[in-house]
Enzyme design. Structure first.
Site, short mmCIF file in Angstrom:
data_model
loop_
_atom_site.label_atom_id
_atom_site.label_comp_id
_atom_site.label_asym_id
_atom_site.label_seq_id
_atom_site.Cartn_x
_atom_site.Cartn_y
_atom_site.Cartn_z
N GLY A 1 37.65 19.42 -0.32
CA GLY A 1 38.88 19.90 0.16
C GLY A 1 39.91 18.75 0.33
O GLY A 1 41.01 19.22 0.52
N CYS A 2 39.44 17.69 0.58
CA CYS A 2 40.45 16.48 0.83
C CYS A 2 41.10 15.86 -0.60
O CYS A 2 42.05 15.11 -0.58
CB CYS A 2 39.89 15.41 1.51
SG CYS A 2 38.40 14.55 0.80
N GLY A 3 40.34 16.45 -1.74
CA GLY A 3 40.98 16.33 -2.80
C GLY A 3 40.57 15.26 -3.66
O GLY A 3 40.72 15.14 -4.66
N CYS B 1 37.31 13.01 -2.73
CA CYS B 1 35.99 12.42 -2.44
C CYS B 1 35.10 12.53 -3.91
O CYS B 1 35.02 13.76 -4.26
CB CYS B 1 35.37 13.08 -1.31
SG CYS B 1 36.51 13.03 0.20
#
Length: 296
Positions: free
Chosen positions: A131-133, A135
């Protein structure tokens, strides 16, 4: 329910909220039996042309919007017209191989063949995306942090302090799920009069934004004057998603990250943060504009 730690789903269709029996402990009043409403966080599988691509944890609402927004903001498709169909269905925990009570959702998208071929070519570098794009990507070059800057808009300066604060004020009353359960973010589309429309909620701030972007894309409003309002911090990924889809301005309730501000500067996105009436901070002015001291 007899077990105070047990929770049960309201319906078998993977609802947005879950009711749970708890024991509330108070230093002076002792222990009380209560029922609390919790945000339901479920695995959502995104499947493109029959091939599983990603599983995101989110709120099982507005999933057609979510799928389109995710596909656009991640560069899988170029426009909403590249998606020919979306089918959403619940998946039982048993069928998904998950523990009992952890049912999920599956979203099947049929996309243009050229987009699907491009997706297959990039699957290796995107295999670790979350979701954080960023990782889990394999190199700095795979971060996907460069793309065309936004063009200057003659209306963007109208996204000023009074307009932003009016929009921020209008957001909480439209956060229906959060009012019941808490722990839920919201993304809303604000017009230049400060009115907020299409408020969409999700346990994930990225998901809420993708849902909103998908809604705007599906209804042909991405290019209209207006700005996004978020009940979250201003991370680089949220700025990136907005800029990638041509959104010219963003306002967040919490503070931005340094990388979020730098992304806004590089893309020409007008970026307000710490927007909490009666004040807000303008971190990036937008394409063609300059920061004027002192700042709000």
């Amino acid at each position: 329910m007899t077990d105070a730690s047990a929770c049960s789903l309201e319906t078998p269709d993977v609802p947005a909220l879950t009711r749970c029996d708890v024991r509330f402990h108070h230093a002076e009043r002792g222990v009380q039996a209560e029922q609390r409403v919790l945000a339901n966080e479920v695995p959502i599988a995104l499947v493109f042309n029959g091939i599983a691509h990603a599983v995101m944890m989110g709120t099982p609402l507005d999933l057609e919007d979510f799928a389109i927004g995710f596909a656009l903001s991640e560069g899988i498709i170029d426009s909403a017209a590249d998606c020919y169909g979306v089918d959403v269905r619940p998946v039982s925990a048993t069928a998904a191989g998950l523990p009992v009570g952890m049912d999920g959702m599956e979203v099947q998208l049929e996309i243009a063949s050229r987009c699907f071929m491009r997706l297959k070519d990039h699957r290796r570098s995107m295999s670790g995306r979350t979701g954080c794009g960023v990782c889990g990507v394999e190199s700095f070059a795979a971060l996907d942090l460069t793309f065309d800057a936004l063009p200057a808009r003659d209306w963007v300066a109208q996204v000023d302090l009074p307009t932003v604060l009016k929009a921020i004020d209008h957001l909480p009353p439209k956060q229906v799920l959060n009012a019941e359960a808490g722990a839920i973010h919201a993304a809303g589309w604000a017009t230049l009069d400060g009115q907020v429309h299409d408020v969409i909620e999700d346990v994930g701030r990225h998901n809420a934004l993708d849902k909103l972007l998908g809604r705007l894309a599906r209804t042909g409003r991405l290019s209209e004057p207006g700005f996004v309002v978020l009940s979250s911090r201003g991370s680089h990924e949220l700025v990136r998603k907005c800029a990638k889809l041509g959104i010219a301005a963003l306002a967040t309730i919490s503070a931005p990250t340094a990388m979020g501000v730098r992304m806004a500067e590089l893309t020409g996105l007008r970026f307000w943060g710490l927007a909490r009436p009666p004040k807000a901070t303008l971190y990036a002015p937008g394409a063609g504009l300059h920061l004027d001291a002192p700042q709000a």
